[in-house]
Motif scaffolding. Structure first.
Motif: not given
Length: 194
Positions: A52-55, A59-66, A135-138
């Motif tokens: 969550g702190s990374l994202s 939504f974009t950050r969550g997808i990229l980190w995932g 905090d980290a959707p996607g």
């Protein structure tokens, strides 16, 4: 001549070796069970907070980190396990096999932590799911897609490696066959083909 002193030094007082191994095995098993229950209550919450702190709720950050975690933390461990499997019969490779297995497990930890959040039934896993949703959707779906991509990358790498090794063996056989057919001196003719 056997004296009483030599008989006493040959027999060791205490537990037999199998009993000591059984006791150590039981102690390790109990420690692992305790560590599991402690970590099961802590790790899902901690991992979801880190993601969550990374994202940062993006939504974009969550997808990229995932995607990044999914691809790397699937392909790299599988490749390390494959290297360990291919090296298992080589002389003096035991340390490299153990190192590759250990590094593979370490590289898979982020995916395993995500699995504890997604598939876990504890209150910590449910709290981790809520944290990831906010905090980290996607992240969870992208992590699954990345794991599938990572497995495909691994499959392609194994196919290419297998074909490369097969082609190398065929080339070695052709070279040895060519050397057998070459004339020994300038006046000899090649052996007849059958």
């Amino acid at each position: 001549m056997v004296t009483e002193e030599t008989v006493q030094t040959q027999t060791k007082p205490g537990l037999p070796a199998w009993a000591k191994k059984a006791i150590w095995g039981a102690v390790i098993l109990v420690a692992l069970v305790i560590a599991y229950f402690i970590l099961a209550a802590f790790l899902p919450r901690w991992w979801s907070q880190q993601v969550g702190s990374l994202s940062s709720g993006s939504f974009t950050r969550g997808i990229l980190w995932g995607l990044m975690y999914g691809v790397l933390c699937t392909a790299v461990p599988l490749l390390l396990f494959y290297i360990a499997w291919c090296s298992r019969h080589r002389k003096h490779a035991r340390i490299w096999v153990i190192a590759a297995l250990a590094l593979g497990v370490v590289a898979a930890i982020p995916n395993l932590l995500t699995l504890t959040v997604v598939l876990g039934g504890s209150s910590a896993a449910h709290a981790g799911e809520r944290t990831l949703d906010v905090d980290a959707p996607g992240f969870r779906g992208a992590s699954l897609a990345g794991a599938i991509i990572g497995a495909a990358v691994f499959a392609v790498a194994v196919v290419l490696h297998t074909r490369y090794r097969k082609r190398g063996k065929e080339l070695t056989e052709l070279r040895s066959d060519l050397h057998q057919r070459e004339p020994r001196s300038s006046g000899e003719s090649p052996a007849p083909e059958m």
